[in-house]
Design an enzyme around this catalytic site. Structure first.
Site, PDB file in Angstrom:
ATOM      1  N   ARG A 206       0.712  -1.181   0.067  1.00  0.00           N
ATOM      2  CA  ARG A 206       0.018  -0.078   0.077  1.00  0.00           C
ATOM      3  C   ARG A 206       0.852   1.332  -0.046  1.00  0.00           C
ATOM      4  O   ARG A 206       1.868   1.227   0.727  1.00  0.00           O
ATOM      5  CB  ARG A 206      -0.949  -0.051   1.183  1.00  0.00           C
ATOM      6  CG  ARG A 206      -2.008  -1.008   1.257  1.00  0.00           C
ATOM      7  CD  ARG A 206      -3.086  -0.690   0.189  1.00  0.00           C
ATOM      8  NE  ARG A 206      -4.224  -1.467   0.249  1.00  0.00           N
ATOM      9  CZ  ARG A 206      -4.310  -2.604  -0.706  1.00  0.00           C
ATOM     10  NH1 ARG A 206      -3.392  -2.960  -1.515  1.00  0.00           N
ATOM     11  NH2 ARG A 206      -5.408  -3.213  -0.654  1.00  0.00           N
ATOM     12  N   GLU A 235      -2.943   7.750  -5.027  1.00  0.00           N
ATOM     13  CA  GLU A 235      -3.568   7.258  -6.310  1.00  0.00           C
ATOM     14  C   GLU A 235      -5.077   7.611  -6.361  1.00  0.00           C
ATOM     15  O   GLU A 235      -5.718   7.780  -5.536  1.00  0.00           O
ATOM     16  CB  GLU A 235      -3.551   5.675  -6.014  1.00  0.00           C
ATOM     17  CG  GLU A 235      -2.231   4.948  -6.175  1.00  0.00           C
ATOM     18  CD  GLU A 235      -2.322   3.434  -6.059  1.00  0.00           C
ATOM     19  OE1 GLU A 235      -3.328   3.020  -6.111  1.00  0.00           O
ATOM     20  OE2 GLU A 235      -1.372   3.113  -5.520  1.00  0.00           O
ATOM     21  N   HIS A 252       0.086   0.375  -9.817  1.00  0.00           N
ATOM     22  CA  HIS A 252      -0.722  -0.803  -9.025  1.00  0.00           C
ATOM     23  C   HIS A 252      -0.988  -1.865  -9.598  1.00  0.00           C
ATOM     24  O   HIS A 252      -2.259  -2.351  -9.601  1.00  0.00           O
ATOM     25  CB  HIS A 252      -1.851   0.199  -8.206  1.00  0.00           C
ATOM     26  CG  HIS A 252      -2.376  -0.351  -7.230  1.00  0.00           C
ATOM     27  ND1 HIS A 252      -3.040   0.465  -6.359  1.00  0.00           N
ATOM     28  CD2 HIS A 252      -2.255  -1.887  -6.541  1.00  0.00           C
ATOM     29  CE1 HIS A 252      -3.353  -0.385  -5.274  1.00  0.00           C
ATOM     30  NE2 HIS A 252      -2.836  -1.903  -5.284  1.00  0.00           N
TER      31      HIS A 252
END
Length: 381
Positions: A206, A235, A252
């Site tokens: 993360r 993000e 990601h």
């Protein structure tokens, strides 16, 4: 029964159409109005599932097709009697392949052999434990850190201070905002300032596990470490200055094999069937297409080092995803967030290593073991 789902979750109609009416929306754009009359909500990690989203709705089951639950307010769901399910381990193999593939390329570009490096894995969950096994089989020394598991009595774990001294540090923790095992900004200024220039830091967990301001500062200092980021603080917005300082950046997608994504859908489908006491009428094998690459064959004269890295990079080469993301970072600022999401939505069909049969003549046992350890389907002749 009405089902609201993130439009990027694969195979939702195939698994859920017989259960109810399906409506799909962009994951970041799912609103209280969308779910007000929904019975089931299916999301990925980009949708925050909380009181603000669900209050006043008739949602009674939330399924997230991801390993983690940090985007789901489980306390609120429990309070309201809303059932929920995630998909632990669904994309573990994909993330392992991402890390292995990245290390393969870095070994060439930075001039080292995998066996010469030690790896510190922070987080020994479904991904971390699988990565530990794979890298150990590749001949790398691996030290793992996981305080919650150590507290439960799991053995073979090491203090964070020792793990942080390894040549490669790979992060595989959930985002925990507070408490004894907080991981938010686990890699803070103090930790990052202590990283050496010969170290490699990879984050595919993360974004907020790393303090990006502190990381950017460290990367502008003398003798910075090599950094690979698949996840970011804001993000879909990416700090372009930070990206320029990193060796590789990807949007990601570490866990984005087709196999891992559809496994998450299947796991949530099975959980929902158990919740309602319905028979499981569908299985993953019904819907997966044939992989574009089915076989790699090496002769008895193949150099083991070359064969290993060729197999890995044929299936996953981080440079492809890095170049795609960097192209979007040259767009006007207002367009970058949308472009980041489009890269994920339109991500190519990437299949897992296990879908490729590697044929190896001559029975080189060490190479066979390494290829098998990272997930390939081995056939020796």
């Amino acid at each position: 029964m009405k089902i609201v789902a993130d439009e990027n979750i694969p195979l939702v109609p195939q698994f859920f159409a017989s259960i109810g009416e399906i409506q799909t929306y962009p994951g970041r754009g799912i609103t209280p109005e969308h779910v007000r009359d929904a019975d089931i909500l299916l999301v990925r990690s980009i949708t925050q599932v909380n009181r603000q989203l669900l209050e006043g709705s008739r949602v009674r089951f939330v399924g997230t097709t991801t390993i983690g639950l940090d985007h789901v307010d489980t306390e609120y769901l429990n309070e309201c009697g809303i059932a929920y399910s995630n998909a632990p381990g669904c994309n573990a193999s994909a993330v392992v392949e991402y890390v292995v593939g990245t290390l393969s390329v870095l070994a060439d570009e930075l001039g080292f052999e995998l066996e010469s490096k030690s790896v510190g894995i922070i987080g020994r969950g479904a991904i971390g434990s699988k990565l530990e096994k794979a890298l150990t089989s590749l001949g790398m020394k691996v030290l793992s850190n996981d305080p919650p598991k150590e507290n439960e009595g799991e053995e073979g774990l090491y203090p964070l201070e020792e793990v942080l001294q390894c040549d490669v540090i790979s992060l595989h923790v959930p985002l925990v905002e507070e408490g004894e095992y907080q991981t938010h900004h686990l890699m803070n200024h103090q930790v990052l300032s202590g990283l050496r220039g010969d170290q490699i830091l990879i984050n595919s967990s993360r974004g907020d596990v790393i303090d990006e301001a502190a990381l950017k500062q460290r990367l502008q200092e003398e003798n910075p470490p090599t950094v690979v980021l698949d996840v970011f603080n804001g993000e879909p917005v990416v700090d372009t200055e930070l990206a320029d300082l990193c060796h590789f950046v990807t949007p990601h997608i570490a866990g984005y094999t087709l196999d891992g994504k559809v496994a998450g859908t299947e796991m949530v489908y099975k959980s929902f069937c158990r919740y309602l006491g319905l028979p499981e009428r569908h299985k993953l094998g019904q819907f997966l297409p044939e992989p574009p690459l089915k076989k790699l064959a090496f002769s008895s004269g193949a150099d083991p080092f070359w064969a290993l890295h060729t197999a890995i990079r044929t299936c996953y080469d981080v440079r492809h995803d890095d170049s795609n993301l960097r192209r979007t970072l040259r767009l006007p600022e207002a367009e970058r967030g949308k472009a980041f999401d489009e890269l994920r939505k339109g991500y190519r069909v990437r299949r897992g290593f296990e879908q490729v049969k590697v044929v190896l003549k001559g029975g080189k046992v060490e190479l066979l073991n390494k290829l098998s350890a990272v997930g390939f389907n081995i056939q020796s002749k």
